[in-house]
Design an enzyme around this catalytic site. Structure first.
Site, PDB file in Angstrom:
ATOM      1  N   HIS A  49      91.019   7.000 109.899  1.00  0.00           N
ATOM      2  CA  HIS A  49      89.781   6.251 110.125  1.00  0.00           C
ATOM      3  C   HIS A  49      90.072   5.187 111.178  1.00  0.00           C
ATOM      4  CE1 HIS A  49      87.754   6.918 105.906  1.00  0.00           C
ATOM      5  NE2 HIS A  49      87.071   7.590 106.827  1.00  0.00           N
TER       6      HIS A  49
ATOM      7  N   CYS B 176      89.035  -1.504 104.124  1.00  0.00           N
ATOM      8  CA  CYS B 176      88.421  -0.361 103.428  1.00  0.00           C
ATOM      9  C   CYS B 176      87.598  -0.821 102.220  1.00  0.00           C
ATOM     10  CB  CYS B 176      89.483   0.613 102.946  1.00  0.00           C
ATOM     11  SG  CYS B 176      90.412   1.384 104.259  1.00  0.00           S
TER      12      CYS B 176
HETATM   13  N1  ARG Z   1      90.871   7.956  99.901  1.00  0.00           N
HETATM   14  C1  ARG Z   1      89.881   7.507 100.843  1.00  0.00           C
HETATM   15  C2  ARG Z   1      89.625   8.600 101.847  1.00  0.00           C
HETATM   16  O1  ARG Z   1      90.544   9.241 102.255  1.00  0.00           O
HETATM   17  C3  ARG Z   1      90.326   6.263 101.509  1.00  0.00           C
HETATM   18  C4  ARG Z   1      89.287   5.659 102.390  1.00  0.00           C
HETATM   19  C5  ARG Z   1      89.766   4.421 103.065  1.00  0.00           C
HETATM   20  N2  ARG Z   1      88.695   3.729 103.674  1.00  0.00           N
HETATM   21  C6  ARG Z   1      88.675   3.289 104.935  1.00  0.00           C
HETATM   22  N3  ARG Z   1      87.665   2.553 105.304  1.00  0.00           N
HETATM   23  N4  ARG Z   1      89.569   3.649 105.791  1.00  0.00           N
HETATM   24  O2  ARG Z   1      88.511   8.830 102.239  1.00  0.00           O
END
Ligand code: ARG
Length: 282
Positions: free
Chosen positions: A178, A272
């Protein structure tokens, strides 16, 4: 140390009170793996995750920010990562649409929270976008990640809805899947990022837009140091990112390290867990 005759930059850093949406990790666990950080075989201490998350929320409150809460759904262990739930700019809310089936129920749940709380300019997205996981708002632009999660088409959809220029950036390292794991907005058009997470072309774009950016090294990136939240003065980031904290201090920011290691088992940290609610500027 400040050079003789120069003004310490701390003097010019001003915090602006923020409004955040967070989701308690009541049902947090790791039962599937959709990013390289997640290992269902590794035990997760949900109680510890809750305690660490509460410390983050309390810190925001102490810094003078407002925090709203959304009710966590029992079948959505990743819902604690509120940043993914939507993107809000100028009072307009762009809903999220998740790439992975394991998280698909979260998009409508977050959009419903906005509806129920009186937000009126809502857009239910056509293309996959994972909220502020991949859309980061600077003073002038919306920076938009792609490569692992958000669909390239979501960038045009966001630009049309927000009426702000959207700058597409290509993520190339699956650990930084991300945009908010590779880059953080510190203030208006000031950012910090990990160059190695981006394609050569995107790196060149970042150098052009942010020639003065704080650059993170591999060690700080690997402890999720870039998954940070800034109010313009205080930069809340994982405490293990010591090098980055030093660089921020040298720029006049006040880094505040927090321990969110239990939530790192899901592949997320400070940013996150934090969705910013941005109303129109007056
Ligand atoms: N386990 C989640 C996923 O893989 C983690 C998300 C993390 N969030 C972020 N804003 N990067 O989607």
């Amino acid at each position: 140390m400040t050079a003789p005759g120069s003004t310490p930059r701390t003097a010019s850093r001003t915090a602006r009170p923020r409004h955040y949406l967070m989701c308690p990790p009541t049902h947090f666990t790791v039962t599937y793996a959709i990013n390289p950080w997640m290992d269902p075989a590794k035990p997760v201490d949900t109680e510890l995750a809750v305690a660490q998350w509460e410390d983050l929320r309390d810190l925001y409150l102490r810094l003078g920010h407002r925090v709203e809460l959304i009710e966590p759904l029992p079948d959505c262990p990743d819902m604690v990562y509120a940043a993914n739930g939507a993107t809000m700019v100028d009072g307009k809310v762009l809903g999220a649409r998740f790439r992975n089936a394991e998280r698909s129920a979260e998009g409508p749940a977050y959009l419903e929270w906005f509806r129920a709380n009186g937000y009126q300019e809502l857009h239910d997205p056509v293309h996959v976008n994972e909220g502020e996981g991949d859309f980061l708002v600077t003073g002038s632009w919306v920076l938009a990640g792609k490569g692992f999660r958000s669909a390239p088409e979501s960038h045009a959809e966001a630009q049309e809805f927000f009426g702000r220029p959207v700058i597409g950036l290509d993520l190339v390292d699956e650990r930084y899947y991300h945009l908010d794991t590779a880059l953080a907005v510190l203030d208006h058009d000031e950012v910090m990022y990990n160059p190695e997470a981006f394609s050569p072309g995107s790196r060149a774009v970042l150098e052009r837009l942010f020639p003065d950016a704080v650059l993170a090294d591999a060690a700080d990136a690997a402890v999720f140091g870039l998954n940070a939240v800034s109010d313009g003065r205080h930069v809340v980031l994982p405490e293990a990112a010591a090098g980055l904290a030093e660089k921020l201090r040298a720029r006049g920011f006040e880094p505040i390290g927090v321990d969110l290691t239990e939530l790192l088992k899901g592949g997320g940290s400070v940013k996150c867990c934090t969705l910013e609610l941005r109303r129109p500027a007056h």
